[in-house]
Write a protein that holds these residues in place. Structure first.
Motif, mmCIF file in Angstrom:
data_model
loop_
_atom_site.group_PDB
_atom_site.id
_atom_site.type_symbol
_atom_site.label_atom_id
_atom_site.label_comp_id
_atom_site.label_asym_id
_atom_site.label_seq_id
_atom_site.Cartn_x
_atom_site.Cartn_y
_atom_site.Cartn_z
ATOM 1 N N VAL A 110 45.503 -4.232 9.227
ATOM 2 C CA VAL A 110 45.366 -5.693 9.318
ATOM 3 C C VAL A 110 46.693 -6.301 9.770
ATOM 4 O O VAL A 110 46.722 -7.156 10.665
ATOM 5 C CB VAL A 110 44.871 -6.301 7.982
ATOM 6 C CG1 VAL A 110 45.003 -7.819 7.981
ATOM 7 C CG2 VAL A 110 43.421 -5.893 7.725
ATOM 8 N N ALA A 161 42.993 -13.233 0.837
ATOM 9 C CA ALA A 161 41.853 -13.720 1.623
ATOM 10 C C ALA A 161 42.079 -15.120 2.213
ATOM 11 O O ALA A 161 41.853 -15.339 3.404
ATOM 12 C CB ALA A 161 40.587 -13.703 0.773
ATOM 13 N N SER A 162 42.545 -16.056 1.396
ATOM 14 C CA SER A 162 42.731 -17.427 1.893
ATOM 15 C C SER A 162 43.844 -17.482 2.937
ATOM 16 O O SER A 162 43.735 -18.194 3.937
ATOM 17 C CB SER A 162 43.026 -18.396 0.746
ATOM 18 O OG SER A 162 44.175 -17.980 0.032
ATOM 19 N N LEU A 181 44.713 -14.958 4.900
ATOM 20 C CA LEU A 181 44.199 -14.304 6.115
ATOM 21 C C LEU A 181 43.327 -15.277 6.909
ATOM 22 O O LEU A 181 43.404 -15.324 8.141
ATOM 23 C CB LEU A 181 43.404 -13.041 5.763
ATOM 24 C CG LEU A 181 43.030 -12.153 6.951
ATOM 25 C CD1 LEU A 181 44.275 -11.660 7.702
ATOM 26 C CD2 LEU A 181 42.191 -10.966 6.499
ATOM 27 N N GLN A 182 42.536 -16.073 6.196
ATOM 28 C CA GLN A 182 41.706 -17.093 6.851
ATOM 29 C C GLN A 182 42.603 -18.093 7.580
ATOM 30 O O GLN A 182 42.326 -18.473 8.719
ATOM 31 C CB GLN A 182 40.836 -17.810 5.808
ATOM 32 C CG GLN A 182 40.011 -18.954 6.378
ATOM 33 C CD GLN A 182 38.938 -18.497 7.350
ATOM 34 O OE1 GLN A 182 38.101 -17.683 6.997
ATOM 35 N NE2 GLN A 182 38.950 -19.002 8.569
ATOM 36 N N ALA A 208 44.059 -16.489 10.670
ATOM 37 C CA ALA A 208 43.015 -16.407 11.704
ATOM 38 C C ALA A 208 42.873 -17.746 12.430
ATOM 39 O O ALA A 208 42.761 -17.788 13.662
ATOM 40 C CB ALA A 208 41.684 -15.986 11.095
ATOM 41 N N THR A 209 42.909 -18.840 11.682
ATOM 42 C CA THR A 209 42.798 -20.178 12.265
ATOM 43 C C THR A 209 43.988 -20.457 13.186
ATOM 44 O O THR A 209 43.809 -20.897 14.327
ATOM 45 C CB THR A 209 42.729 -21.249 11.146
ATOM 46 O OG1 THR A 209 41.618 -20.938 10.300
ATOM 47 C CG2 THR A 209 42.563 -22.645 11.723
ATOM 48 N N VAL A 230 38.254 -13.923 11.461
ATOM 49 C CA VAL A 230 38.866 -13.025 10.484
ATOM 50 C C VAL A 230 38.515 -11.566 10.808
ATOM 51 O O VAL A 230 39.343 -10.669 10.659
ATOM 52 C CB VAL A 230 38.434 -13.387 9.038
ATOM 53 C CG1 VAL A 230 38.873 -12.324 8.042
ATOM 54 C CG2 VAL A 230 39.015 -14.750 8.643
#
Length: 136
Positions: free
Chosen positions: A15, A56-57, A59-60, A63-64, A70
């Motif tokens: 990742v 997770a948040s 990574l989101q 991604a944005t 994601v």
């Protein structure tokens, strides 16, 4: 005896490398990505090496900022044997990611995507294949 430092999880490493790949494709510095996330570039370095796990948040949010879904970060990730055979074991995809992460690969990719004429793009691919001695 157990080593004092735990090796990074292969998924975290994958990742992180995908974050680095996308950031470099956009020509964005670690500093700029860190600024957008409100963290230091050193933290970005740790994410990209896989030494620190990305939540997770976060990574989101990454991604944005990098304008990808994601799922992009998990493409060709190393899987467990129960999962689809061969996922992440394809030396061809590893080679492509390694190449795109290199300065030559990045420069070639950036220049290539700026070529708008599809016929010219096709000719460039044919030229490179010819030089490489890879005639189809």
């Amino acid at each position: 005896m157990m080593p004092s430092k735990k090796a990074p999880n292969p998924i975290d490493v994958h990742v992180g490398s995908r974050v680095r790949l996308r950031r470099m494709m956009l020509g964005m510095s670690q500093e700029k990505l860190g600024e957008s996330l409100g963290i230091t570039f050193q933290q970005i370095q740790k994410y990209e090496k896989g030494t620190n796990r990305i939540g997770a948040s976060r990574l989101q949010h990454i991604a944005t900022i990098l304008k990808v879904p994601v799922a992009f970060f998990f493409e060709d990730a190393p899987g467990t044997p129960d999962e689809t055979p061969g996922v992440g074991d394809n030396p061809q995809t590893t080679y492509v990611v390694d190449f795109l992460s290199s300065s030559d690969g990045l420069a070639l990719n950036k220049a290539f995507v700026r070529i708008e004429n599809p016929k010219v793009r096709k000719k460039v691919v044919e030229l490179v294949k010819s030089i490489a001695g890879d005639e189809d």
